[in-house]
Motif scaffolding. Structure first.
Motif, PDB file in Angstrom:
ATOM      1  N   VAL A  61       0.864  -1.182   0.000  1.00 56.56           N
ATOM      2  CA  VAL A  61       0.000   0.000   0.000  1.00 56.56           C
ATOM      3  C   VAL A  61       0.901   1.234   0.000  1.00 56.56           C
ATOM      4  O   VAL A  61       1.677   1.442   0.932  1.00 56.56           O
ATOM      5  N   SER A 106      -3.558   7.312  -2.539  1.00 56.10           N
ATOM      6  CA  SER A 106      -2.963   5.996  -2.292  1.00 56.10           C
ATOM      7  C   SER A 106      -3.237   5.074  -3.468  1.00 56.10           C
ATOM      8  O   SER A 106      -4.142   5.307  -4.274  1.00 56.10           O
ATOM      9  N   ILE A 108      -2.577   0.557  -4.489  1.00 57.36           N
ATOM     10  CA  ILE A 108      -2.188  -0.762  -3.987  1.00 57.36           C
ATOM     11  C   ILE A 108      -1.526  -1.552  -5.111  1.00 57.36           C
ATOM     12  O   ILE A 108      -2.042  -1.624  -6.224  1.00 57.36           O
TER      13      ILE A 108
END
Length: 228
Positions: A61, A106, A108
């Protein structure tokens, strides 16, 4: 008299205005000019920020603070690049992320993308057609390789093991088998026995051979004794 006075005043004003206008048109006037300083600030793309990284269920992450090109104007997208550290020749993984408009962003990276490697990440900001410089590298994360797949129907080692093949199923035929008669064995002819004729028995000299009595009669009576 009053009307004539009014005309005289108006005429005087017109004459004075015409003279002043002509004088101003041909006069060489110089007005003092004060310097005016104009300051303009061009928008400049910032350098990307160093992202934070963490492991989550085998995935990576990556998160970072949102950036602005001007006060209140945030970036519209970012490029996040994963750089493999244990295999420099390995191609980097590049992800394009559309800005959410929030204070942080963010993305992933899945376990299949990062497993078995050592990785670090960088963030590059974008706004419209402008692109900023990539930021500093994140901390490194090390991921374990994927577990080995279980072998299905693995061959059994044959060392010291005798393999008995499975019996082949017989095919049942409904047709009657042909009867084959075997020839009777041929017996070997009996060996001919040599017939040996016993030598004649010589009677003792002077001894007559015994006289045989007559055979049994047809009536079945016993024969009479023959006197000696």
């Amino acid at each position: 008299m009053r009307r004539a006075g009014r005309y005289a005043v108006v005429g005087a004003v017109l004459v004075v205005s015409g003279v002043l206008g002509t004088y101003l048109a041909y006069a060489n006037w110089s007005l003092p000019a004060s310097a005016v300083k104009v300051t303009m600030k061009a928008a400049q793309m910032p350098r990307g920020v160093k992202p934070s990284v963490a492991k989550q269920s085998g995935a990576a992450v990556v998160s970072w603070s949102a950036q602005e090109i001007a006060a209140g104007v945030k970036m519209d997208r970012y490029t996040v690049t994963a750089h493999r550290q244990d295999k420099p020749a390995e191609s980097a993984i590049v992800r394009e992320v559309t800005a959410s408009g929030g204070p942080t962003e963010s993305v992933i990276f899945t376990p299949a993308q990062v497993e078995g490697g050592v990785w670090r990440w960088t963030v590059t900001p974008h706004f419209a057609s402008w692109t900023g410089a990539a930021g500093g590298l994140s901390n490194r994360l090390t991921f374990d390789p994927a577990p080995a797949a279980k072998l299905v129907n693995a061959p059994v080692p044959t060392t010291g093991v005798t393999t008995i093949p499975a019996p082949t199923p017989s095919v049942v035929s409904t047709s009657k088998p042909a009867t084959t008669r075997s020839a009777a064995p041929v017996e070997a002819p009996p060996k001919e026995e040599a017939i040996t004729t016993p030598p004649p028995v010589s009677s003792p000299v002077g001894q007559e051979p015994p006289v045989k009595g007559p055979g049994p009669s047809a009536s079945g009576s016993a024969p009479a004794d023959i006197p000696q």
